[in-house]
Design a protein around this motif. Structure first.
Motif, PDB file in Angstrom:
ATOM      1  N   GLY A  31       0.822  -1.202   0.000  1.00 52.08           N
ATOM      2  CA  GLY A  31       0.000   0.000   0.000  1.00 52.08           C
ATOM      3  C   GLY A  31       0.856   1.251   0.000  1.00 52.08           C
ATOM      4  O   GLY A  31       2.089   1.190  -0.035  1.00 52.08           O
ATOM      5  N   HIS A  32       0.206   2.396   0.065  1.00 56.02           N
ATOM      6  CA  HIS A  32       0.936   3.663   0.118  1.00 56.02           C
ATOM      7  C   HIS A  32       1.551   3.823   1.506  1.00 56.02           C
ATOM      8  O   HIS A  32       0.878   3.605   2.519  1.00 56.02           O
ATOM      9  CB  HIS A  32       0.009   4.830  -0.179  1.00 56.02           C
ATOM     10  CG  HIS A  32      -0.522   4.823  -1.586  1.00 56.02           C
ATOM     11  ND1 HIS A  32       0.278   5.040  -2.680  1.00 56.02           N
ATOM     12  CD2 HIS A  32      -1.774   4.626  -2.063  1.00 56.02           C
ATOM     13  CE1 HIS A  32      -0.442   4.974  -3.780  1.00 56.02           C
ATOM     14  NE2 HIS A  32      -1.702   4.715  -3.435  1.00 56.02           N
ATOM     15  N   GLN A  35       1.662   8.523   5.872  1.00 57.19           N
ATOM     16  CA  GLN A  35       2.156   9.893   5.861  1.00 57.19           C
ATOM     17  C   GLN A  35       2.462  10.376   7.281  1.00 57.19           C
ATOM     18  O   GLN A  35       1.859   9.915   8.251  1.00 57.19           O
ATOM     19  CB  GLN A  35       1.118  10.821   5.227  1.00 57.19           C
ATOM     20  CG  GLN A  35       0.796  10.470   3.778  1.00 57.19           C
ATOM     21  CD  GLN A  35       2.010  10.584   2.884  1.00 57.19           C
ATOM     22  OE1 GLN A  35       2.722  11.590   2.894  1.00 57.19           O
ATOM     23  NE2 GLN A  35       2.262   9.527   2.100  1.00 57.19           N
ATOM     24  N   PHE A 169       4.117  -2.040   2.999  1.00 57.74           N
ATOM     25  CA  PHE A 169       4.299  -0.720   2.378  1.00 57.74           C
ATOM     26  C   PHE A 169       5.629  -0.570   1.632  1.00 57.74           C
ATOM     27  O   PHE A 169       5.928   0.511   1.121  1.00 57.74           O
ATOM     28  CB  PHE A 169       4.211   0.369   3.457  1.00 57.74           C
ATOM     29  CG  PHE A 169       2.953   0.307   4.271  1.00 57.74           C
ATOM     30  CD1 PHE A 169       1.725   0.579   3.707  1.00 57.74           C
ATOM     31  CD2 PHE A 169       2.999  -0.057   5.611  1.00 57.74           C
ATOM     32  CE1 PHE A 169       0.564   0.509   4.459  1.00 57.74           C
ATOM     33  CE2 PHE A 169       1.848  -0.128   6.371  1.00 57.74           C
ATOM     34  CZ  PHE A 169       0.619   0.155   5.794  1.00 57.74           C
TER      35      PHE A 169
END
Length: 403
Positions: A31-32, A35, A169
């Motif tokens: 996944g991303h 942040q 990730f």
């Protein structure tokens, strides 16, 4: 169960072959990367209350703790020690609070979050963090252990936070400050950021696991509610037992909890139905093998196909220790299981079945009904149900539990 690695079919066990290491199954696409969130240092009571007011609105809160190594409780404590909580990091979507638990002596406001059963606390490797929070009178009411969840999916050596973040990730976790002195004050900004990052990525990992492995994640939900099992079994499930299975049965018999051997079978069979947490069910399987409860073999066989690696490995080990020769062909496919722990357990179980040269004289023989369902007939021999090389304690156990 996750998809298995492609193979040409199961191979028979070879006593000289090593089991291939690592996880061999498929994995969802990365996944991303999570942040960076808004981070806030909390060192005053008013800041702590503000953090609590914000955290109380969340459905899930990821927590990570930084603490020192153990120190003596007192001069007369016989060397007993307790870790000292230095930081507590609490992350929610887009925000992370890093609480200075050395400067803030009163952490009571955090009870509204940590002890709220409607808020899911997310931990990676829950044991140490739960213990160190309890030392400050913070008792987690509702939590998920993401390390245990990851272990159930990918195996024991694939479940660290660093390994899971790379898998989920494709990022590498910086652990360079893991053993730093968290009691130093003021803490440099780099250390605060490092501490906050662990809580933030734990939250991101939870969302990834919930997306792709929701059913297994739910099995690892902990609400601190007692299991619906007989009282003599419960300590074995939670790892708090301080006696042998033999003595536990003897004490339960003396207290009238266990009436006869049939009661032991009934209690363990009911526990297999009621206990769903993979780790506790794995401990139950070990207890069943320790007590040589061969007639429970039909209840163990379906677990060879369980969703979690804990149960697949545990059932293979138990069937091997029980000497259930008829389970041999059902265990062989686990040599190709995607999880290393399961492949290793299957190999050990098959070796046990072969080395026993026919297994126990008690064994479960499968047959099929007209509807195609598998049924089992257990053949028993009261005089030779336990091989002599397993210790005299099992003979004593039989004398205790049999009418």
């Amino acid at each position: 169960m996750s998809e298995k690695a492609a193979s040409t079919g199961p191979e028979p066990p070879d006593k000289n072959n090593e089991v291939a290491p690592g996880y061999l199954g498929s994995t969802p696409p990365p996944g991303h990367p999570p942040q960076k969130s808004k981070r806030q240092w909390v060192e005053r009571p008013d800041q702590l209350q503000h953090a609590v007011n914000t955290l109380k609105q969340a459905r899930v809160v990821a927590i990570d703790a930084e603490f020192t190594q153990g120190r003596p409780r007192s001069q007369n404590d016989g060397g007993s020690s307790v870790p000292r909580l230095a930081l507590l990091q609490l992350a929610i979507d887009q925000q992370c609070f890093v609480v200075d638990t050395l400067r803030l002596h009163n952490l009571t406001p955090l009870k509204a979050v940590i002890e709220n059963p409607d808020i899911s606390i997310l931990l990676h490797g829950a044991g140490a963090d739960i213990r160190v929070m309890a030392e400050r009178s913070l008792h987690v009411a509702h939590y998920y252990d993401l390390e245990a969840t990851s272990r159930s999916i990918f195996g024991q050596h694939e479940s660290s936070l660093a390994a899971m973040l790379y898998r989920a990730f494709a990022i590498r976790l910086d652990k360079s400050l893991q053993r730093t002195d968290w009691t130093r004050r003021p803490l440099p900004p780099a250390m605060i950021a490092y501490a906050a990052r662990d809580a933030e990525v734990t939250l991101a990992l939870y969302y990834w696991l919930d997306q792709y492995y929701h059913d297994i994640l739910k099995l690892h939900e902990n609400r601190n509610q007692p299991e619906a099992v007989s009282v003599w079994i419960e300590p074995f499930l939670y790892g708090t037992v301080h006696t042998s299975p033999e003595m536990a049965v003897a004490e339960a018999r003396a207290q009238g909890i266990i009436l006869n051997k049939a009661q032991i079978y009934a209690d363990c069979r009911a526990a297999l139905t009621n206990v769903t947490h993979p780790m506790r069910r794995n401990r139950l399987l070990r207890l069943i093998a320790d007590l040589s409860l061969v007639q429970l073999a039909p209840d163990l066989v379906p677990l060879l196909h369980a969703h979690t690696s804990d149960e697949r490995a545990g059932s293979a080990r138990a069937l091997g220790r029980l000497g259930i020769k008829s389970a041999h062909d059902l265990i062989v496919p686990l040599l190709q299981d995607p999880v290393h722990d399961v492949r290793k357990s299957a190999q050990t179980a098959l070796r046990n079945l072969e080395d026993k040269g026919g297994g126990r004289q008690q064994r479960a023989t499968p047959s099929k009904t007209a509807e195609g369902l598998r049924s089992w007939v257990v053949e028993t021999s009261d005089e030779a149900s336990v091989p002599g090389d397993e210790g005299d304690w099992k003979a004593r156990l039989r004398s205790i539990i049999e009418p």
